[in-house]
Write a protein that holds these residues in place. Structure first.
Motif, PDB file in Angstrom:
ATOM      1  N   TRP A 289      11.381  14.312 -25.328  1.00 24.79           N
ATOM      2  CA  TRP A 289      10.088  13.967 -24.745  1.00 24.79           C
ATOM      3  C   TRP A 289      10.254  13.382 -23.345  1.00 24.79           C
ATOM      4  CZ3 TRP A 289       5.798  11.895 -28.453  1.00 24.79           C
ATOM      5  CH2 TRP A 289       4.549  12.040 -27.855  1.00 24.79           C
ATOM      6  N   ASN A 290      11.293  12.594 -23.168  1.00 27.11           N
ATOM      7  CA  ASN A 290      11.535  12.014 -21.845  1.00 27.11           C
ATOM      8  C   ASN A 290      12.016  13.060 -20.847  1.00 27.11           C
ATOM      9  OD1 ASN A 290      11.234   8.861 -21.924  1.00 27.11           O
ATOM     10  ND2 ASN A 290      12.121   9.447 -23.879  1.00 27.11           N
TER      11      ASN A 290
ATOM     12  N   ARG B 210       3.954  18.582 -35.636  1.00 24.77           N
ATOM     13  CA  ARG B 210       2.979  17.554 -35.982  1.00 24.77           C
ATOM     14  C   ARG B 210       1.851  17.517 -34.964  1.00 24.77           C
ATOM     15  NH1 ARG B 210       6.996  12.462 -37.542  1.00 24.77           N
ATOM     16  NH2 ARG B 210       8.063  13.491 -39.294  1.00 24.77           N
ATOM     17  N   ALA B 211       0.618  17.463 -35.485  1.00 23.39           N
ATOM     18  CA  ALA B 211      -0.554  17.484 -34.606  1.00 23.39           C
ATOM     19  C   ALA B 211      -0.586  16.263 -33.697  1.00 23.39           C
ATOM     20  CB  ALA B 211      -1.826  17.556 -35.444  1.00 23.39           C
ATOM     21  N   GLU B 212      -0.182  15.089 -34.220  1.00 22.24           N
ATOM     22  CA  GLU B 212      -0.226  13.887 -33.385  1.00 22.24           C
ATOM     23  C   GLU B 212       0.764  13.983 -32.233  1.00 22.24           C
ATOM     24  OE1 GLU B 212       2.147  12.636 -37.163  1.00 22.24           O
ATOM     25  OE2 GLU B 212       0.549  14.036 -36.587  1.00 22.24           O
ATOM     26  N   HIS B 213       1.907  14.612 -32.477  1.00 28.37           N
ATOM     27  CA  HIS B 213       2.879  14.809 -31.401  1.00 28.37           C
ATOM     28  C   HIS B 213       2.366  15.831 -30.391  1.00 28.37           C
ATOM     29  CE1 HIS B 213       6.449  13.286 -34.064  1.00 28.37           C
ATOM     30  NE2 HIS B 213       5.624  12.331 -33.716  1.00 28.37           N
ATOM     31  N   ALA B 214       1.674  16.842 -30.894  1.00 29.59           N
ATOM     32  CA  ALA B 214       1.100  17.853 -29.999  1.00 29.59           C
ATOM     33  C   ALA B 214       0.121  17.211 -29.029  1.00 29.59           C
ATOM     34  CB  ALA B 214       0.403  18.944 -30.811  1.00 29.59           C
TER      35      ALA B 214
ATOM     36  N   ARG C 182       2.537  21.889 -22.526  1.00 26.74           N
ATOM     37  CA  ARG C 182       1.841  22.677 -23.552  1.00 26.74           C
ATOM     38  C   ARG C 182       2.551  22.493 -24.874  1.00 26.74           C
ATOM     39  NH1 ARG C 182       3.399  28.177 -24.873  1.00 26.74           N
ATOM     40  NH2 ARG C 182       1.935  29.083 -26.370  1.00 26.74           N
ATOM     41  N   ALA C 183       1.807  22.216 -25.923  1.00 24.17           N
ATOM     42  CA  ALA C 183       2.377  22.063 -27.260  1.00 24.17           C
ATOM     43  C   ALA C 183       2.301  23.388 -27.998  1.00 24.17           C
ATOM     44  CB  ALA C 183       1.634  20.989 -28.036  1.00 24.17           C
ATOM     45  N   LEU C 184       3.417  23.802 -28.571  1.00 31.90           N
ATOM     46  CA  LEU C 184       3.493  25.013 -29.380  1.00 31.90           C
ATOM     47  C   LEU C 184       3.755  24.583 -30.814  1.00 31.90           C
ATOM     48  CD1 LEU C 184       3.670  28.146 -29.504  1.00 31.90           C
ATOM     49  CD2 LEU C 184       6.145  27.896 -29.135  1.00 31.90           C
ATOM     50  N   MET C 185       2.809  24.849 -31.708  1.00 30.75           N
ATOM     51  CA  MET C 185       2.947  24.415 -33.090  1.00 30.75           C
ATOM     52  C   MET C 185       3.917  25.329 -33.837  1.00 30.75           C
ATOM     53  SD  MET C 185       1.084  21.784 -33.018  1.00 30.75           S
ATOM     54  CE  MET C 185       1.304  21.359 -34.760  1.00 30.75           C
TER      55      MET C 185
ATOM     56  N   LYS D   3       7.436   3.451 -24.505  1.00 32.11           N
ATOM     57  CA  LYS D   3       6.274   4.280 -24.166  1.00 32.11           C
ATOM     58  C   LYS D   3       5.867   5.159 -25.334  1.00 32.11           C
ATOM     59  CE  LYS D   3       4.544   7.715 -20.889  1.00 32.11           C
ATOM     60  NZ  LYS D   3       4.825   8.492 -19.651  1.00 32.11           N
ATOM     61  N   HIS D   4       6.851   5.739 -26.023  1.00 32.08           N
ATOM     62  CA  HIS D   4       6.556   6.641 -27.129  1.00 32.08           C
ATOM     63  C   HIS D   4       6.820   6.009 -28.493  1.00 32.08           C
ATOM     64  CE1 HIS D   4       7.692   9.452 -23.718  1.00 32.08           C
ATOM     65  NE2 HIS D   4       6.426   9.705 -23.931  1.00 32.08           N
TER      66      HIS D   4
END
Length: 362
Positions: A40-41, A59-63, A72-75, A201-202
Motif C-alpha cells: 500500500w505504501n 476486501r471491499a473495505e481495502h478497495a 484503481r482497486a481490482l477485486m 496511516k493505514h
C-alpha cells in the motif's frame, strides 16, 4: 523530511540519472499484488509520482482505501490466475508483495509478461521473496559467520533448491532466460529480512515481533527457539518501501544486460538482532507493563507452533539470516528510520497492548 520527499530527492541518484520529471511516468501502468503493509505504501508513492496504479484486493473495505489513495482497486484473490495474467498483460510494471511461496501466482504473472512479449512489449516484474531463503538449519542453536552479499550472484545462488521461497525464485530466473522473455522481461527479486514498524496511516503492524508479543500475552512468557543464538538482519518498512521504488527506477533506466546480470536485491539497515534478544525485549517490556509476571524466554511446546509460524517455526524463528544490501547502497539508497527496538517500544508495543486491552488482535 517525509517519506515522499525523501524518495523524490533520492530518485535521480538511485536510477543513476538526473531526477526525472513526473511527466515521464504518465501513462505507465502498474499492477500491485498484495497492497498491504508494504504494497500500500509503494502504491501511494507511485501514485504520487504519476504512475497509473491498479491493486488487487479481496476486501471491499481495502478497495475503498485503495481508491482514496488514488489507485484503481481490482477485486479478486491470488487464486484468480487468469484475472492476474490479464491484468499483468495490460500493465507495464507488476509488483508482487503478497507472498514468496506461490508458484502458480508467479507463473500467472510470467504468462502476462509472455503475452506482452509476443506484442513486442517489455515488462518490469518486481517479485517479493524473502531473506528466509538463507535458512541454515540452526534452529536457534548457533550464530553463523556467513554473510550474503547481493552484488555477488554466485553467492546468492548458492542457497539450496529446497530453501524457503527458492522454488519460486528459480522459476523466475529460468523464465528470464527464455527466448521470448530474454529481451522483454526486466526482473527483480527483492528479499526483505525481518521487517518492522507501525504504519499509523493505514493501521498496519509488522508481522513477526508483534506475533511473538501476542503469544507472550496469551501464554505468560516470550517464546524462543532453541538457545536463541541465531541472528537476523532487519529493516524498517519505510526504508524497505523506498528500496522497492529505487529498484523500480533502476529497472526502468538500466541496460537489458545490466538487468539480466543479477536479479537479486537485499534491503537491510546494517543492524542485526538475535532471537534471544527479541524474546528478552518482549518479555522485559511486557513485565514492565504489568502484563506478564515472568519475562524469562521459554521454548514453546510443538503443539503451540501453530500460533507462531506453523511447520516453519523452527526455521523462521531459528535461522541465521545475515546479508548485506550492497546494490541498493550503490544506487544511493540509505536507511534513515529508527531501529527495531526503538520502533517496537515507541510505536508497535502501544498498539499491541491497546489491542489486548480491547480484546482483539491485529
Amino acid at each position: 523530511m517525509t517519506l515522499e520527499r525523501n524518495l523524490k530527492a533520492e530518485a535521480g541518484a538511485e536510477a543513476g540519472t538526473e531526477t526525472k520529471p513526473e511527466t515521464e511516468t504518465d501513462g505507465k501502468k502498474v499492477f500491485i499484488i498484495g497492497p498491504g503493509f508494504i504494497g500500500w505504501n509503494i502504491l501511494e508513492l507511485l501514485v504520487d509520482q504519476g504512475y497509473q496504479v491498479t491493486a488487487l484486493t479481496r476486501r471491499a473495505e481495502h478497495a475503498s482505501g485503495i481508491t482514496q489513495s488514488g489507485a484503481r482497486a481490482l477485486m479478486g484473490t491470488l487464486d484468480d490466475l487468469e484475472l492476474i495474467t490479464s491484468q499483468a498483460a495490460s500493465s507495464d510494471i507488476t509488483i508482487q508483495c503478497a507472498t514468496g511461496d506461490n508458484l502458480a501466482l508467479a507463473q500467472a504473472i510470467l504468462d502476462g509478461a509472455r503475452r506482452r512479449a509476443q506484442q513486442g512489449k517489455n515488462t518490469i516484474y518486481i517479485h517479493t521473496s524473502g531473506a528466509k531463503v538463507f535458512d541454515d538449519g540452526a534452529k536457534g542453536m548457533f550464530r553463523s559467520d556467513r554473510i550474503y552479499h547481493d552484488d555477488w550472484r554466485d553467492e546468492m545462488d548458492s542457497v539450496p533448491d529446497h530453501a524457503p521461497h527458492r522454488d519460486v525464485d528459480l522459476a523466475l530466473t529460468r523464465a528470464q532466460e527464455e527466448d521470448l522473455l530474454r529481451d522483454h522481461l526486466r526482473l527483480a527479486i527483492v528479499l526483505p529480512p525481518e521487517v518492522y514498524g507501525y504504519d499509523a496511516k493505514h493501521g498496519r503492524l509488522s508481522m513477526m515481533i508483534p506475533n511473538l508479543t501476542r503469544f507472550a500475552l496469551r501464554h505468560g512468557h516470550p517464546p524462543v527457539i532453541g538457545a536463541g543464538r541465531a541472528v537476523e538482519t532487519q529493516v524498517h518498512y519505510r526504508d524497505l518501501v523506498r528500496g522497492y521504488v529505487a529498484v523500480l527506477h533502476f529497472l526502468e533506466h538500466a541496460t537489458p544486460e545490466a538487468v539480466r546480470e543479477n536479479p537479486y536485491w537485499l534491503c537491510e539497515n546494517g543492524e542485526e538482532f538475535s532471537w534471544m534478544e527479541a524474546a528478552t525485549v518482549i518479555g522485559d517490556s511486557l513485565c514492565k507493563a504489568g502484563k506478564i509476571a515472568d519475562p524469562t524466554p521459554k521454548q514453546p511446546p510443538r503443539e503451540l507452533y501453530k500460533e507462531l509460524c506453523g511447520e516453519r517455526t523452527e526455521s523462521y524463528m531459528g535461522l541465521n539470516c545475515r546479508a548485506k544490501a550492497v546494490r541498493l547502497r550503490q544506487l544511493g539508497w540509505e536507511p534513515t528510520e529508527k531501529g527495531i527496538w526503538e520502533s517496537y517500544l515507541e510505536d508497535e508495543l502501544p498498539v499491541i497492548l491497546s489491542e489486548n486491552e480491547n480484546g482483539k488482535e491485529g
